[in-house]
Write a protein that holds these residues in place. Structure first.
Motif, short mmCIF file in Angstrom:
data_model
loop_
_atom_site.label_atom_id
_atom_site.label_comp_id
_atom_site.label_asym_id
_atom_site.label_seq_id
_atom_site.Cartn_x
_atom_site.Cartn_y
_atom_site.Cartn_z
N ILE A 103 2.23 0.29 -10.25
CA ILE A 103 3.07 0.06 -9.07
C ILE A 103 3.52 1.37 -8.45
CG2 ILE A 103 5.19 -0.11 -10.46
CD1 ILE A 103 4.28 -1.99 -7.17
N TRP A 104 3.69 2.41 -9.27
CA TRP A 104 4.12 3.71 -8.72
C TRP A 104 3.11 4.22 -7.71
CZ3 TRP A 104 8.68 3.48 -10.73
CH2 TRP A 104 8.85 3.03 -12.04
N GLY A 105 1.84 4.17 -8.08
CA GLY A 105 0.79 4.65 -7.18
C GLY A 105 0.66 3.77 -5.95
N ALA A 106 0.83 2.46 -6.14
CA ALA A 106 0.72 1.53 -5.03
C ALA A 106 1.81 1.78 -3.99
CB ALA A 106 0.79 0.09 -5.54
N VAL A 107 3.05 1.92 -4.45
CA VAL A 107 4.17 2.14 -3.54
C VAL A 107 4.06 3.52 -2.89
CG1 VAL A 107 6.67 2.42 -3.38
CG2 VAL A 107 5.71 0.57 -4.75
N ALA A 108 3.68 4.53 -3.67
CA ALA A 108 3.60 5.90 -3.14
C ALA A 108 2.55 6.01 -2.03
CB ALA A 108 3.30 6.88 -4.26
N LEU A 109 1.31 5.61 -2.32
CA LEU A 109 0.25 5.75 -1.33
C LEU A 109 0.46 4.78 -0.18
CD1 LEU A 109 -2.23 7.40 -0.71
CD2 LEU A 109 -3.64 5.67 -1.85
N GLY A 110 0.96 3.58 -0.48
CA GLY A 110 1.25 2.61 0.58
C GLY A 110 2.31 3.13 1.53
N THR A 111 3.36 3.75 0.97
CA THR A 111 4.43 4.30 1.79
C THR A 111 3.93 5.44 2.67
OG1 THR A 111 6.11 3.69 0.14
CG2 THR A 111 6.70 5.39 1.75
N ILE A 112 3.12 6.31 2.10
CA ILE A 112 2.56 7.43 2.87
C ILE A 112 1.71 6.91 4.02
CG2 ILE A 112 0.95 9.37 2.79
CD1 ILE A 112 1.91 9.86 -0.09
N ALA A 113 0.87 5.92 3.73
CA ALA A 113 -0.01 5.37 4.77
C ALA A 113 0.79 4.73 5.90
CB ALA A 113 -0.95 4.35 4.14
N VAL A 114 1.83 3.96 5.56
CA VAL A 114 2.66 3.31 6.58
C VAL A 114 3.48 4.35 7.34
CG1 VAL A 114 4.58 1.74 6.94
CG2 VAL A 114 2.75 1.10 5.40
N TRP A 115 3.98 5.36 6.65
CA TRP A 115 4.73 6.43 7.32
C TRP A 115 3.89 7.10 8.39
CZ3 TRP A 115 3.88 11.84 7.18
CH2 TRP A 115 4.88 12.60 7.78
N ILE A 116 2.63 7.38 8.07
CA ILE A 116 1.72 7.99 9.06
C ILE A 116 1.51 7.04 10.24
CG2 ILE A 116 -0.66 8.74 9.45
CD1 ILE A 116 -0.70 9.71 6.54
N MET A 117 1.33 5.75 9.95
CA MET A 117 1.13 4.77 11.03
C MET A 117 2.33 4.70 11.94
SD MET A 117 0.67 0.65 10.88
CE MET A 117 2.40 0.41 11.35
N PHE A 118 3.54 4.67 11.35
CA PHE A 118 4.76 4.58 12.15
C PHE A 118 4.99 5.87 12.94
CE2 PHE A 118 5.37 0.69 10.12
CZ PHE A 118 6.52 0.06 10.59
N LYS A 119 4.60 7.01 12.37
CA LYS A 119 4.70 8.27 13.09
C LYS A 119 3.84 8.24 14.34
CE LYS A 119 7.31 11.65 11.42
NZ LYS A 119 8.25 12.42 12.27
N ILE A 120 2.62 7.75 14.18
CA ILE A 120 1.69 7.67 15.31
C ILE A 120 2.23 6.72 16.38
CG2 ILE A 120 -0.61 6.92 16.01
CD1 ILE A 120 -1.61 7.86 13.26
N LYS A 121 2.82 5.60 15.95
CA LYS A 121 3.35 4.62 16.89
C LYS A 121 4.70 5.02 17.47
CE LYS A 121 1.12 0.38 15.18
NZ LYS A 121 0.69 -0.12 16.50
#
Length: 301
Positions: A103-121
């Motif tokens: 779960i640590w890896g899932a939350v970490a990489l998932g959070t990074i991916a969504v953060w990048i998406m929200f930054k772009i938007k």
């Protein structure tokens, strides 16, 4: 052969069924159900704050694959001896349906991916993170049922009335197959059902987050910080009860150390984040501008 105790919790006789040549894996089904529940809760909570539902779907397209990849990477890295030993087949590291998601890896990489998406938007991440937190921890609870079907991640041997019976499983040729096989009825051992302990704790954390969000009008990512702190507190206790093989650092299971570090960081972040909640205009500036342009406030609750 150990005598079966009717008071104990039985493990499922199998975790994989076949529709012709197609395997139906309980572990994968639990993950899918958890994702659907988390999506449903996030949609309701994010749109209630003034967020655009399309953003939730876009985030799902990003976070689901990123979470699965991150979760698998964490598992393979921290349990590398299962895949890269002299008698191991490294290809097994890719067999995600056999179990093994950190779960640590899932939350970490998932959070990074969504953060990048929200930054772009150009959309603030905090409101979305707060919306997703209760559904995420509930999805983790549902996912723990997959560990039950796979007979994995259990605790030490015990004689408590709620002990979990672990069955001996074999495949069609009679070879030992703990995950893909079918039970012979022989009880190998009776252990603490740590999957159940974590499942119940995660449900409690979900209820707490829903209450705290409304009672204290939390925003700016503080609900997500509470999720991390709440989950890791329970994981610390459960992890110390587990008896399965794990990587150790300084004599401690690696997930125990990660739990402590994440708990402390989450508390620091919680107290450093702004108080109060974002307005609908702050949750989704672009959507708020469209509503204002149309001369109404439809869609905001």
């Amino acid at each position: 052969m150990q005598i079966y105790n009717l008071a104990n919790i039985p493990s499922p006789p199998q975790g994989v069924w076949h529709l012709g040549p197609v395997p139906i894996r309980a572990y994968a089904m639990c993950i899918i159900v958890g994702i659907l529940v988390a999506m449903w809760m996030t949609l309701r909570r994010y749109t209630a704050r003034g967020g655009n539902p399309d953003v939730v779907w876009d985030a799902a397209l990003v976070v689901i694959p990123a979470g699965i990849i991150g979760g698998r990477l964490y598992h393979v890295i921290t349990d590398n001896e299962k895949y890269f030993c002299s008698t191991c087949n490294p290809v097994d590291a890719l067999k995600i349906t056999n179990g093994g998601l950190g779960i640590w890896g899932a939350v970490a990489l998932g959070t990074i991916a969504v953060w990048i998406m929200f930054k772009i938007k150009g959309i603030p991440l905090g409101p979305f993170a707060d919306a997703v937190a209760p559904g995420l921890v509930l999805a983790q609870a549902i996912g723990r049922l997959g560990n039950w079907f796979n007979q994995e991640l259990y605790g030490r041997e015990t004689t408590v009335p709620w002990a979990l019976d672990i069955y001996y499983r074999v495949n069609d040729s009679g070879a030992y197959a703990p995950i893909s096989g079918r039970s012979t009825g022989e009880v190998v051992t009776s252990v603490h059902p740590t999957f159940l302990y974590e499942l119940l704790w995660n449900v409690a954390v979900c209820v707490f987050l829903l209450w705290a969000h409304k009672a204290f009008k939390l925003g700016h990512g503080r609900v997500f910080a509470l999720y991390v702190a709440g989950y890791t507190a329970g994981r610390f206790v459960v992890e110390n009860m587990r008896a399965d093989e794990a990587t150790h650092i300084f004599g401690l299971r690696v997930n125990v150390i990660v739990s402590v570090v994440c708990f402390v960081v989450a508390l620091i972040v919680y107290f450093r984040l702004p108080r109060g909640q974002e307005s609908p205009e702050e949750v989704d500036p672009a959507r708020a501008a469209e509503v204002e342009k149309d001369g109404g406030s439809a869609g905001f609750n």
